[in-house]
Design a protein around this motif. Structure first.
Motif, short mmCIF file in Angstrom:
data_model
loop_
_atom_site.label_atom_id
_atom_site.label_comp_id
_atom_site.label_asym_id
_atom_site.label_seq_id
_atom_site.Cartn_x
_atom_site.Cartn_y
_atom_site.Cartn_z
N VAL A 86 50.34 28.39 20.29
CA VAL A 86 49.94 27.43 21.32
C VAL A 86 51.01 26.37 21.51
N LEU A 87 51.59 25.92 20.40
CA LEU A 87 52.66 24.92 20.48
C LEU A 87 53.83 25.43 21.31
N LEU A 88 54.20 26.69 21.09
CA LEU A 88 55.30 27.27 21.86
C LEU A 88 54.95 27.39 23.34
N ALA A 89 53.70 27.79 23.61
CA ALA A 89 53.29 27.98 25.00
C ALA A 89 53.19 26.67 25.76
N ASN A 97 63.47 39.08 27.11
CA ASN A 97 64.21 38.74 28.32
C ASN A 97 63.79 37.39 28.89
N HIS A 98 62.66 36.84 28.37
CA HIS A 98 62.14 35.56 28.85
C HIS A 98 62.02 34.52 27.75
N LEU A 99 62.40 34.90 26.52
CA LEU A 99 62.23 34.00 25.38
C LEU A 99 63.45 34.06 24.46
N PRO A 100 63.72 32.98 23.73
CA PRO A 100 64.70 33.07 22.66
C PRO A 100 64.21 34.04 21.59
N LEU A 101 65.13 34.65 20.86
CA LEU A 101 64.77 35.67 19.88
C LEU A 101 63.80 35.14 18.83
N GLY A 102 64.06 33.94 18.31
CA GLY A 102 63.18 33.38 17.28
C GLY A 102 61.77 33.17 17.78
N VAL A 103 61.63 32.75 19.03
CA VAL A 103 60.31 32.53 19.63
C VAL A 103 59.57 33.86 19.79
N ALA A 104 60.28 34.87 20.31
CA ALA A 104 59.64 36.17 20.55
C ALA A 104 59.12 36.78 19.26
N VAL A 105 59.93 36.73 18.20
CA VAL A 105 59.51 37.32 16.93
C VAL A 105 58.40 36.51 16.28
N THR A 106 58.47 35.19 16.40
CA THR A 106 57.42 34.34 15.84
C THR A 106 56.06 34.68 16.43
N ILE A 107 56.01 34.86 17.76
CA ILE A 107 54.75 35.21 18.42
C ILE A 107 54.33 36.63 18.06
N GLU A 108 55.28 37.57 18.09
CA GLU A 108 54.96 38.97 17.79
C GLU A 108 54.42 39.12 16.38
N PHE A 109 54.85 38.26 15.47
CA PHE A 109 54.46 38.39 14.07
C PHE A 109 52.98 38.12 13.86
N THR A 110 52.29 37.55 14.86
CA THR A 110 50.86 37.33 14.73
C THR A 110 50.09 38.65 14.71
N LEU A 143 56.06 31.25 30.13
CA LEU A 143 54.71 31.74 29.86
C LEU A 143 54.63 33.26 29.91
N ILE A 144 55.33 33.88 30.88
CA ILE A 144 55.30 35.34 30.97
C ILE A 144 55.86 35.96 29.69
N GLY A 145 56.86 35.31 29.11
CA GLY A 145 57.43 35.81 27.86
C GLY A 145 56.43 35.72 26.71
N VAL A 146 55.68 34.62 26.68
CA VAL A 146 54.65 34.45 25.64
C VAL A 146 53.60 35.56 25.75
N LEU A 147 53.16 35.83 26.98
CA LEU A 147 52.14 36.86 27.19
C LEU A 147 52.67 38.24 26.79
N LEU A 148 53.92 38.54 27.15
CA LEU A 148 54.51 39.82 26.78
C LEU A 148 54.67 39.94 25.26
N ALA A 149 55.02 38.84 24.61
CA ALA A 149 55.15 38.86 23.15
C ALA A 149 53.79 39.09 22.48
N LEU A 150 52.73 38.57 23.09
CA LEU A 150 51.39 38.81 22.57
C LEU A 150 50.98 40.28 22.76
N VAL A 151 51.43 40.89 23.86
CA VAL A 151 51.21 42.32 24.04
C VAL A 151 51.92 43.09 22.93
N ALA A 152 53.16 42.70 22.64
CA ALA A 152 53.90 43.35 21.56
C ALA A 152 53.20 43.16 20.22
N ALA A 153 52.64 41.97 20.00
CA ALA A 153 51.90 41.69 18.77
C ALA A 153 50.68 42.60 18.65
#
Length: 294
Positions: A135-138, A95-108, A148-158
């Motif tokens: 880090v580049l995305l953030a 809800n705070h990130l483009p789909l490609g960004v969210a999956v890229t971060i979650e894939f970590t 940034l909130i989207g990045v943190l949420l994606a890391l929670v998903a990861a």
């Protein structure tokens, strides 16, 4: 008869195509889920997705907890809660990130599991590549719609994805795969229920929202899980891992095609870094399978 014919048709398809079909199905499901957020919120969509997947699997698997030890029951509950938490946090991130960004971060998440405990210098390289992408995305992703909130949420998903992989190995020793999913998602539904009610509200009773979320459950859970099960019977885990490494790229493509999201240079570079890290870890590390995300 119909089920047998379906299995025969699936086994006639090359396993590599089945895995790519599973990856595509997951990301199309995520893209369509994003389009429903305006009606039921990420929590509402996550709740209905988990609920529908649980109901279908309960009907198909008809699982039972009779005769199970307390440890086995606790493990399968934790497994389901982790899976539901992964879906929920990913949708909140989406809800705070483009789909490609969210999956890229979650894939970590699965990448961390693949290199965990390793003392090889080469694995440090894969971690550095993936970390550099995040880090580049953030830091530089504001033009790609990154918050940034989207990045943190994606890391929670990861993190949830990583925990899910570890719990899946433990659950697999005492439950069948479909049975574990059916039981786990039943408990996972309870975790997402409060967010579903708060964010979804009366929209959860809308026939249009219900139908759309059922479609998301089919695309994101039921179809890819079935395809992966069939593919893994004829495909080595290393090849499976390599094909799964394409998931961030497929997600970015789905974001462009379905959601009209653009591709910036920052997103492309970050995506390439994470994909290279995943491919490298798969080729040089222990064989491991990464369950369906998102």
């Amino acid at each position: 008869m119909t089920t047998r014919l379906t299995r025969e048709r699936a086994t006639a398809v090359p396993p590599q195509v089945l895995v790519l079909g599973a990856v595509t199905s997951v990301q199309l499901g995520s893209a369509f889920a994003d389009r429903i957020f305006g009606h039921a919120g990420p929590g509402g969509v996550a709740f209905l997705r988990v609920l529908f997947a649980a109901v279908v699997l309960l009907v198909l698997a008809r699982p039972s907890l009779r005769g199970r030890s307390r440890t086995e029951v606790r493990t399968v509950i934790a497994y389901g809660l982790t899976l539901a938490g992964m879906n929920w946090s990913f949708y909140e991130a989406l809800n705070h990130l483009p789909l490609g960004v969210a999956v890229t971060i979650e894939f970590t998440g699965p990448l961390a599991v693949a290199v965990a405990g390793s003392r090889r210098l080469l694995d440090v390289l894969w971690v550095a590549l993936a970390g550099g992408g995040v880090v580049l995305l953030a830091v530089r992703g504001e033009h790609a719609g990154v918050q940034l909130i989207g990045v943190l949420l994606a890391l929670v998903a990861a993190s949830c994805w990583a925990a899910y992989i570890l719990l899946a190995k433990r659950v697999g020793t005492s439950f069948g795969a479909t049975e574990a999913l059916a039981i786990g998602l039943s408990f996972g539904t309870l975790l997402v229920l409060p967010a579903g009610l708060v964010e979804g509200g009366s929209a959860l009773l809308s026939p249009g929202v219900l139908a759309a979320c059922f479609g998301v459950a089919v695309l994101s859970s039921l179809v890819p899980y079935t395809l992966e099960l069939v593919a893994l019977r004829r495909l080595g885990t290393a090849v499976f891992g390599l094909l799964m490494s394409l998931e961030p790229a497929v997600a970015a493509l789905a974001g462009v095609v379905v959601l009209g999201q653009g591709l910036t240079l920052v997103l492309v570079v970050a995506l390439v870094l994470v994909v290279l890290a995943s491919v490298g870890a798969t080729l040089t590390g222990r064989a491991a399978t990464a369950p369906t995300d998102g």
